[in-house]
Design a protein around this motif. Structure first.
Motif, PDB file in Angstrom:
ATOM      1  N   GLN A 253       0.832  -1.207   0.000  1.00 18.66           N
ATOM      2  CA  GLN A 253       0.000   0.000   0.000  1.00 18.66           C
ATOM      3  C   GLN A 253       0.861   1.248   0.000  1.00 18.66           C
ATOM      4  O   GLN A 253       0.522   2.244  -0.655  1.00 18.66           O
ATOM      5  CB  GLN A 253      -0.913   0.019   1.232  1.00 18.66           C
ATOM      6  N   GLN A 255       3.759   1.644  -1.352  1.00 18.16           N
ATOM      7  CA  GLN A 255       4.234   1.842  -2.723  1.00 18.16           C
ATOM      8  C   GLN A 255       3.124   2.396  -3.601  1.00 18.16           C
ATOM      9  O   GLN A 255       3.344   3.296  -4.412  1.00 18.16           O
ATOM     10  CB  GLN A 255       4.726   0.514  -3.302  1.00 18.16           C
TER      11      GLN A 255
ATOM     12  N   LYS B  61      -1.638  -5.969  -9.166  1.00 16.31           N
ATOM     13  CA  LYS B  61      -0.359  -5.613  -8.547  1.00 16.31           C
ATOM     14  C   LYS B  61       0.649  -5.148  -9.598  1.00 16.31           C
ATOM     15  O   LYS B  61       1.438  -4.231  -9.353  1.00 16.31           O
ATOM     16  CB  LYS B  61       0.213  -6.814  -7.784  1.00 16.31           C
ATOM     17  N   SER B  64       0.183  -1.540 -10.624  1.00 15.44           N
ATOM     18  CA  SER B  64       0.661  -0.525  -9.686  1.00 15.44           C
ATOM     19  C   SER B  64       2.151  -0.696  -9.426  1.00 15.44           C
ATOM     20  O   SER B  64       2.704  -0.115  -8.507  1.00 15.44           O
ATOM     21  CB  SER B  64      -0.130  -0.590  -8.380  1.00 15.44           C
ATOM     22  N   VAL B  66       3.918  -2.983  -8.201  1.00 17.72           N
ATOM     23  CA  VAL B  66       4.344  -3.612  -6.955  1.00 17.72           C
ATOM     24  C   VAL B  66       5.086  -4.906  -7.274  1.00 17.72           C
ATOM     25  O   VAL B  66       6.033  -5.278  -6.585  1.00 17.72           O
ATOM     26  CB  VAL B  66       3.130  -3.864  -6.039  1.00 17.72           C
ATOM     27  N   ALA B  90       1.614   7.083  -8.648  1.00 24.09           N
ATOM     28  CA  ALA B  90       0.532   7.078  -7.668  1.00 24.09           C
ATOM     29  C   ALA B  90      -0.468   8.203  -7.922  1.00 24.09           C
ATOM     30  O   ALA B  90      -1.591   8.150  -7.444  1.00 24.09           O
ATOM     31  CB  ALA B  90       1.095   7.186  -6.256  1.00 24.09           C
ATOM     32  N   VAL B  95      -4.925   2.317  -6.071  1.00 19.77           N
ATOM     33  CA  VAL B  95      -5.283   0.912  -5.900  1.00 19.77           C
ATOM     34  C   VAL B  95      -6.060   0.708  -4.609  1.00 19.77           C
ATOM     35  O   VAL B  95      -5.718   1.271  -3.568  1.00 19.77           O
ATOM     36  CB  VAL B  95      -4.021   0.014  -5.881  1.00 19.77           C
ATOM     37  N   PRO B  97      -6.506  -2.384  -2.459  1.00 21.75           N
ATOM     38  CA  PRO B  97      -6.080  -3.776  -2.385  1.00 21.75           C
ATOM     39  C   PRO B  97      -7.143  -4.657  -1.744  1.00 21.75           C
ATOM     40  O   PRO B  97      -8.061  -4.162  -1.077  1.00 21.75           O
ATOM     41  CB  PRO B  97      -4.826  -3.741  -1.519  1.00 21.75           C
ATOM     42  N   PRO B 100      -7.023  -4.904   2.796  1.00 19.80           N
ATOM     43  CA  PRO B 100      -5.858  -4.107   3.176  1.00 19.80           C
ATOM     44  C   PRO B 100      -5.616  -4.131   4.683  1.00 19.80           C
ATOM     45  O   PRO B 100      -6.559  -4.069   5.465  1.00 19.80           O
ATOM     46  CB  PRO B 100      -6.241  -2.697   2.726  1.00 19.80           C
ATOM     47  N   MET B 114      -3.844   9.872   4.251  1.00 18.36           N
ATOM     48  CA  MET B 114      -2.630   9.306   3.645  1.00 18.36           C
ATOM     49  C   MET B 114      -2.754   9.224   2.125  1.00 18.36           C
ATOM     50  O   MET B 114      -1.752   9.108   1.424  1.00 18.36           O
ATOM     51  CB  MET B 114      -2.355   7.910   4.206  1.00 18.36           C
ATOM     52  N   GLY B 115      -3.987   9.298   1.615  1.00 16.32           N
ATOM     53  CA  GLY B 115      -4.180   9.328   0.171  1.00 16.32           C
ATOM     54  C   GLY B 115      -3.514  10.529  -0.490  1.00 16.32           C
ATOM     55  O   GLY B 115      -3.255  10.524  -1.688  1.00 16.32           O
ATOM     56  N   PRO B 118       1.044  11.073  -2.504  1.00 17.09           N
ATOM     57  CA  PRO B 118       1.762  11.356  -3.758  1.00 17.09           C
ATOM     58  C   PRO B 118       1.697  12.815  -4.184  1.00 17.09           C
ATOM     59  O   PRO B 118       2.413  13.216  -5.089  1.00 17.09           O
ATOM     60  CB  PRO B 118       1.052  10.455  -4.781  1.00 17.09           C
ATOM     61  N   ARG B 166      -9.829   6.627   0.652  1.00 15.74           N
ATOM     62  CA  ARG B 166      -8.414   6.982   0.523  1.00 15.74           C
ATOM     63  C   ARG B 166      -8.012   7.086  -0.949  1.00 15.74           C
ATOM     64  O   ARG B 166      -7.271   7.980  -1.340  1.00 15.74           O
ATOM     65  CB  ARG B 166      -7.549   5.943   1.241  1.00 15.74           C
ATOM     66  N   GLN B 170      -6.663  10.278  -3.155  1.00 10.79           N
ATOM     67  CA  GLN B 170      -5.443  10.214  -3.971  1.00 10.79           C
ATOM     68  C   GLN B 170      -5.649  10.902  -5.326  1.00 10.79           C
ATOM     69  O   GLN B 170      -4.685  11.292  -5.957  1.00 10.79           O
ATOM     70  CB  GLN B 170      -5.102   8.734  -4.155  1.00 10.79           C
TER      71      GLN B 170
END
Lengths: 363, 280
Positions: A253, A255, B61, B64, B66, B90, B95, B97, B100, B114-115, B118, B166, B170
C-alpha cells in the motif's frame, strides 16, 4: 450529471475533524523542552560536591557572550560544573535521545513493537569491537578518539552492513529477513564476546562495566564527536516521519501511495544505525531506553510518527539524564552502571502506564 | 476555492488509457500470467473475472508496479510504467487492495488523509485543501461518521469503504480495485459498486476491477476479461463473455446462465450438485 456541464460552485464543508498530532505537538514539545532544561540544570547541580543551584546558573551564564557576571566562586567550582558535570549531562541527553529515536524508528520500520536499536546487530557488533579494544589496548593517535570507542563504532557499523548484505534480495530488503539475519549475527557476535570476556582476565571488570553502560568518563571531546551524528540523524529521521506513517500500512500500500519504500527503508536504516553506533561506542550498550521510551511516548501521545519521533528524542534525553543522575548519586561515591538504573526505574513506570491505559495501544 | 475547483474539473477530463502488452507475471518460478495483451479504454469500467488463481490480483499488482513483469510491458498512455517515478505513478493509478492491512491505532481520518501522499513533497504537510479533499471523499463513501474512530475498531465493510475514500483522496486518473466487495453484505456491495460506477460515468475515471461475483461483474462492467490459468479466455461485453459455453469451459459449471429478469444482462444461477470437472 455530465462533467461537460458547468457545475454550480460547491459550498465546501469545513472539515470538523482535527489531526491529533497537530493538537498535541506544539504544547508537548515546548513542555518537554522545559522539563529537559530543568532536569539538566538539576543534574548539573547535584553531585558529591554540593554547589548551590544559583551558582550553577551563574557559572553557566557567565560563559555566554554579552553576559557580565563577575566570578565570585572558587576555580574548582567552575571546573566541576563546566569540565565534569555539564559534558556528562549533555552526553547522557544525546545518548538517550539517540537510542530512543533509533528505537522508535526501528519499531516503525519493522512494524514490530519488540524492535529496539540493538535488534539487527548494532550492540553485539559494538561490543565485539570494544572488547577487542580492551584486549589489545594499543594507541593509535591518528583516529582522534580512544581505541575502544573507535573499534566499537566500526564493529557496530560493520555488523549492520553485513546483516544488510545478507538480508538483501535483489533490489529489495525484506524486513523479516533483515531481523532474522540481525538476530543470528548478533547471537554469533554475542557468543564471541562472552568467550572473550571469560578469558579476558584482568580486563574483565572494565569490559563488563562498558557492556552495562556508563557515563563516568564523559568529556567535551566525546560530546563533540557524538553531536554531529545525533544532530544529522535526528534531522534526517524527523524529515521522514510522514513517509514512515504511510509505511505503517503494508509495504504494498505504501508503494501504491507513491512512497519509494526501499529508499526510505535504506535511509532510515542508515540514520538509525549511525546514531545508535555513535551513542553506544562511547558509553556502552545501555539497554531498555531504546525499546521502552518509544512505547511510553506512544501510550501518551499516540502512534503518529510526526509526534512520536520528536517526543521520543526529548523523552529519551530526559530519561537518560535522570537515570545517570541516579546512577552516580544513589550509592555515592560508588557509581552504578547506568544500564541497571534505566531498567530498574523505567520498567515499573512503563508497567504502570501499561496497566492504566489498558487498551491495545501498540500497532 | 472556486479556482481550485475548476482545476479539479479540468483534471477530471484528462483520462488515461492502460495497456498490457504480452504481459507475463511470475512469483519466483511459478508463472501466473502468460502473455496477456489487453487495453483499457479511457473512462471505461473493465472487469477482470476468472476462478481462484487465474491471475486477476496479480495483474492489479503489476499495474501498480508492486510486482515487476517477467516479460512484456504495461503502458499508461503509451508510456512504460517502469519509467514512471513512483509518486507520479501514484497520481495516475490508485489501488484498493484486497483485504488491506491498516495500522489499528490510527484514526480513520488519518488513514484517508494518507491518500494525499503522492501530492506532497517530503517537506510538506497536509494543508486545509488536503483535509477538505479527504473529508469530501469520506462523504462520498459514507464514512464521515467514522472519522475519529480508531481503525482497529472498524468492521471489514467499514475498512473497505475507508480505503475507497483513501483512493478518492489520492485523485488518480485510473482506479484499480481488487475484490472490493468480498467483505461486504449485498446492500453494501451495491452501494460500493454504484459509487465506483458513478466515478467512472461522472468523473470520467478509468476503472479496472476484479470480481468473484459474476452477476455483479455483468451488472456493472462495460467490458469483461475472463482469465483462465493466467491466460485470456474471452473478452467483450458481459453478454459476450458470460455465456454457458465460457462458464463451463472456465469454471466447469454447466447450464447456469440466464437473462436477468429486469435488464436482460447475463446472470449466473447456481444449482446444488450441478458441477463437473472443467475438462471438456
Amino acid at each position: 450529471m455530465s462533467s461537460n456541464q458547468v457545475k454550480p460552485p460547491r459550498i465546501e464543508p469545513a472539515v470538523p475533524v482535527r489531526l491529533p498530532h497537530r493538537r498535541r505537538r506544539a504544547f508537548g514539545i515546548l513542555g518537554l523542552l522545559l522539563v529537559l532544561g530543568v532536569v539538566g540544570a538539576f543534574a548539573t547541580a547535584v553531585g558529591s560536591v554540593q554547589i548551590p543551584f544559583l551558582t550553577i546558573l551563574q557559572v553557566m551564564f557567565s560563559k555566554l557572550p554579552l553576559v557580565g557576571i563577575t566570578p565570585n566562586w572558587p576555580e574548582t567550582t567552575e571546573t566541576i560544573v563546566l569540565a565534569i558535570r555539564l559534558p556528562r549531562v549533555i552526553l547522557a541527553g544525546l545518548v538517550g535521545a539517540a537510542l530512543s529515536l533509533a528505537g522508535a524508528t526501528y519499531q516503525g520500520l519493522f512494524r514490530n513493537p519488540l524492535a529496539d536499536p540493538y535488534l539487527i546487530g548494532v550492540a553485539q557488533g559494538a561490543a565485539l569491537g570494544a572488547v577487542t579494544g580492551f584486549l589489545f589496548p594499543f594507541d593509535w593517535p591518528g583516529i582522534g578518539v580512544g581505541i575502544i570507542p573507535f573499534l566499537a563504532f566500526i564493529g557496530a557499523v560493520l555488523s549492520v552492513a553485513i546483516v544488510y548484505l545478507l538480508a538483501r534480495v535483489g533490489k529489495t530488503l525484506p524486513v523479516t529477513t533483515l531481523i532474522l539475519a540481525g538476530v543470528a549475527l548478533g547471537a554469533l557476535f554475542g557468543s564471541i564476546v562472552s568467550f572473550l570476556v571469560i578469558t579476558s582476565g584482568q580486563a574483565m571488570q572494565g569490559i563488563i562495566f562498558w557492556l552495562m553502560g556508563s557515563f563516568s568518563l564523559s568529556k567535551w571531546s566525546e560530546v563533540q564527536v557524538i553531536l554531529p551524528y545525533v544532530a544529522v540523524g535526528v534531522v534526517v529521521i524527523l524529515l521522514y516521519s510522514r513517509p514512515l506513517n504511510v509505511m505503517q500500512l503494508d509495504e504494498e500500500q505504501a508503494q501504491q501511495l507513491g512512497i519509494n519504500v526501499e529508499r526510505v527503508k535504506l535511509i532510515l536504516l542508515i540514520a538509525a544505525t549511525l546514531i545508535t553506533a555513535a551513542a553506544v561506542s562511547f558509553v556502552g550498550t545501555i539497554g531498555f531506553v531504546g525499546i521502552i521510551i518509544p512505547h511510553v511516548v506512544r501510550l501518551i501521545w499516540g502512534p503518529d510518527n510526526r509526534i512520536l519521533l520528536p517526543m521520543s528524542v526529548l523523552t529519551g534525553a530526559i530519561f537518560m539524564v535522570s537515570a545517570d543522575l541516579v546512577a552516580r548519586t544513589l550509592l555515592s561515591p560508588m557509581e552504578l552502571p547506568v544500564g541497571i538504573v534505566t531498567a530498574v526505574c523505567g520498567a515499573p513506570f512503563f508497567l504502570y502506564l501499561l496497566r492504566r491505559k489498558k487498551r491495545a495501544v501498540f500497532f | 476555492m472556486s479556482v481550485t475547483n475548476r482545476k479539479d474539473n479540468e483534471r477530471d477530463l484528462l483520462v488515461i488509457k492502460l495497456e498490457a502488452e504480452k504481459l507475463s507475471l511470475a512469483y519466483n518460478h511459478s508463472v501466473v500470467v502468460k502473455e496477456l495483451t489487453f487495453q483499457v479504454a479511457p473512462g471505461e469500467m473493465l472487469g477482470l473475472i476468472g476462478p481462484n488463481g487465474s491471475g486477476k490480483s496479480t495483474v492489479i499488482k503489476a499495474f501498480s508496479h508492486v510486482i515487476l513483469p517477467r516479460s512484456g510491458k504495461i503502458l499508461i498512455d503509451g508510456k512504460d510504467i517502469a519509467r514512471i517515478p513512483r509518486p507520479e505513478l501514484a497520481r495516475l493509478i490508485g489501488v484498493v487492495p484486497q483485504m488491506p492491512l491498516l495500522p489499528s491505532t490510527f484514526t480513520a481520518f488519518e488513514i484517508v488523509l494518507m491518500g494525499r501522499t503522492p501530492h506532497l513533497g517530503l517537506f510538506q504537510t497536509e494543508g486545509t485543501r488536503d483535509m477538505e479533499i479527504s473529508w469530501q471523499a469520506m462523504g462520498r463513501t459514507n464514512t464521515q461518521s467514522l472519522a475519529e474512530r480508531k481503525v482497529g475498531e472498524l468492521s471489514g465493510g467499514e475498512i473497505q469503504r475507508l480505503v475507497i475514500a483513501r483512493v478518492l483522496t489520492q485523485q488518480p486518473k485510473a482506479i484499480l480495485l481488487d475484490e472490493p466487495t468480498s467483505n461486504l453484505d449485498i446492500n453494501h456491495q451495491v452501494e460500493i459498486l454504484d459509487l465506483i460506477k458513478s466515478l467512472c460515468r461522472e468523473d470520467n475515471q478509468t476503472v479496472v476491477i476484479t470480481l468473484h461475483d459474476l452477476n455483479l461483474a455483468a451488472q456493472y462492467c462495460d467490458r469483461l476479461l475472463l482469465l483462465k490459468n493466467g491466460q485470456l479466455h474471452a473478452q467483450g461485453t458481459p453478454a459476450e463473455v458470460i455465456n454457458a459455453k465460457n462458464i463451463e469451459e472456465v469454471y466447469g459449471a454447466e447450464g447456469c446462465v440466464y437473462a436477468h429478469p429486469v435488464n436482460g444482462l447475463p446472470t449466473v444461477l447456481l444449482q446444488a450438485g450441478n458441477r463437473r470437472n472443467g475438462k471438456k
